[in-house]
Design a protein around this motif. Structure first.
Motif, PDB file in Angstrom:
ATOM      1  N   GLN A   1       0.833  -1.202   0.000  1.00 39.45           N
ATOM      2  CA  GLN A   1       0.000   0.000   0.000  1.00 39.45           C
ATOM      3  C   GLN A   1       0.865   1.247   0.000  1.00 39.45           C
ATOM      4  O   GLN A   1       0.592   2.208  -0.728  1.00 39.45           O
ATOM      5  N   ASP A   2       1.924   1.253   0.814  1.00 36.97           N
ATOM      6  CA  ASP A   2       2.851   2.389   0.824  1.00 36.97           C
ATOM      7  C   ASP A   2       3.500   2.565  -0.540  1.00 36.97           C
ATOM      8  O   ASP A   2       3.621   3.692  -1.049  1.00 36.97           O
TER       9      ASP A   2
ATOM     10  N   GLU B   1       0.918   4.035  -2.985  1.00 33.80           N
ATOM     11  CA  GLU B   1       0.658   5.452  -2.767  1.00 33.80           C
ATOM     12  C   GLU B   1       1.821   6.322  -3.229  1.00 33.80           C
ATOM     13  O   GLU B   1       1.628   7.507  -3.533  1.00 33.80           O
ATOM     14  N   ASN B   2       3.017   5.744  -3.305  1.00 32.32           N
ATOM     15  CA  ASN B   2       4.194   6.475  -3.784  1.00 32.32           C
ATOM     16  C   ASN B   2       4.445   6.267  -5.274  1.00 32.32           C
ATOM     17  O   ASN B   2       5.509   6.616  -5.789  1.00 32.32           O
TER      18      ASN B   2
ATOM     19  N   GLU C   1      -9.857   6.615   1.133  1.00 32.60           N
ATOM     20  CA  GLU C   1      -9.971   8.037   1.441  1.00 32.60           C
ATOM     21  C   GLU C   1     -11.441   8.417   1.627  1.00 32.60           C
ATOM     22  O   GLU C   1     -12.295   8.120   0.790  1.00 32.60           O
TER      23      GLU C   1
ATOM     24  N   THR D   1      -7.362  10.500   4.469  1.00 32.27           N
ATOM     25  CA  THR D   1      -6.635   9.947   3.324  1.00 32.27           C
ATOM     26  C   THR D   1      -6.640   8.426   3.451  1.00 32.27           C
ATOM     27  O   THR D   1      -6.897   7.892   4.532  1.00 32.27           O
TER      28      THR D   1
END
Length: 283
Positions: A135-136, A139-140, A195, A273
């Motif tokens: 997930q990180d 998102e990046n 979000e 978010t």
């Protein structure tokens, strides 16, 4: 789960640390299309609103990729590290796996004599990586194979993860509407927020006893990852109380020291978010 357009090409792996564009002709593309008049006729209710036609999807063993499509779907994931998108999405797949989620097959390309792996990339199932790591990375911008697509027919989906090894994305949420109720009576629960998503936390157990009521708090733990900014809300004798927490790795929120609901705690939490939090009740 719903309409889709799929283009198959030669399923040839590309090498690690390569530019995806260089191998675009070797990937498989899949697109979950939105419902429209040209695709399928959706029945309407008495208010001329689309009748929800959620799907029930159950996966088997090994690695699966699931796209629920429009409306609220019920998706149960079986054994294996699965990727589940509750709503519509465009995918680029290599060996049937979204690019960036799982490690590609490493090949020695023509005129190449070594494979550089000095900076290991995060892949699900490798290097102890879990769904939060992916997930990180997503998102990046590190997962080029997954692009969620919004739809006016989106709805809240229900995920059941039988192995705790799956990466799920809930794209469509209705602000202010509770998407799911999460019981934390027996301990901490992992909550994956989209979000704007609102969940209801409930617990019929809490620290203390009838003679001693400690300061009761909700605990939000990122377990090594940052918890998103959250809005907390609960009712006490008809009055709504609120609190807001900024992104962080671990924090607590003061709540009533006795149950505020029908002999249980009822706390509403909205994520500003997308992100993940491990939430429990404590003192």
């Amino acid at each position: 789960g719903d309409d889709a357009r799929v283009t198959f090409d030669i399923d040839t792996p590309f090498a690690r640390n390569e530019n995806l564009a260089d191998y675009a002709n070797r990937a498989i593309e899949a697109e979950s299309m939105h419902f429209d008049g040209a695709a399928v006729e959706i029945p309407l209710d008495e208010n001329d609103e689309p009748v929800e036609m959620g799907d029930t999807i159950l996966t088997g063993k090994d690695r699966d990729v699931i796209v629920g499509g429009d409306f609220g779907d019920t998706i149960t994931m079986g054994d294996g590290d699965d990727v589940t998108l509750g709503d519509n999405a465009s995918l680029i797949l290599e060996h049937n796996n979204p690019v960036g989620v799982f490690a590609p097959s490493v090949e020695i390309m023509l005129e190449q004599h070594t494979v550089t792996t000095s900076t290991p990339e995060v892949f699900l199932g490798n290097n102890d990586a879990d769904a939060d790591d992916i997930q990180d990375k997503f998102e990046n911008g590190g997962v080029p194979g997954v692009t969620p697509e919004t739809s006016e027919n989106g709805a809240t989906d229900t995920f059941t993860d039988t192995t705790d090894k799956d990466w799920t994305i809930q794209q469509e949420v209705t602000p202010g509407t509770i998407s799911q109720t999460i019981d934390i009576s027996s301990g901490a629960q992992v909550v994956n927020f989209a979000e704007g998503e609102t969940v209801l936390l409930v617990s019929d157990t809490w620290p203390g006893n009838q003679w001693w009521h400690p300061n009761i708090v909700m605990v939000a733990d990122g377990q090594g990852h940052s918890v998103p900014a959250l809005e907390w809300e609960w009712d006490v004798n008809g009055t709504t109380m609120t609190a807001t927490t900024q992104p962080g790795y671990y924090f607590t929120v003061d709540i009533p020291d006795t149950p505020n609901g029908d002999n249980r705690y009822e706390i509403r939490v909205t994520a500003l978010t997308a992100g993940t939090a491990v939430i429990s009740i404590g003192a």
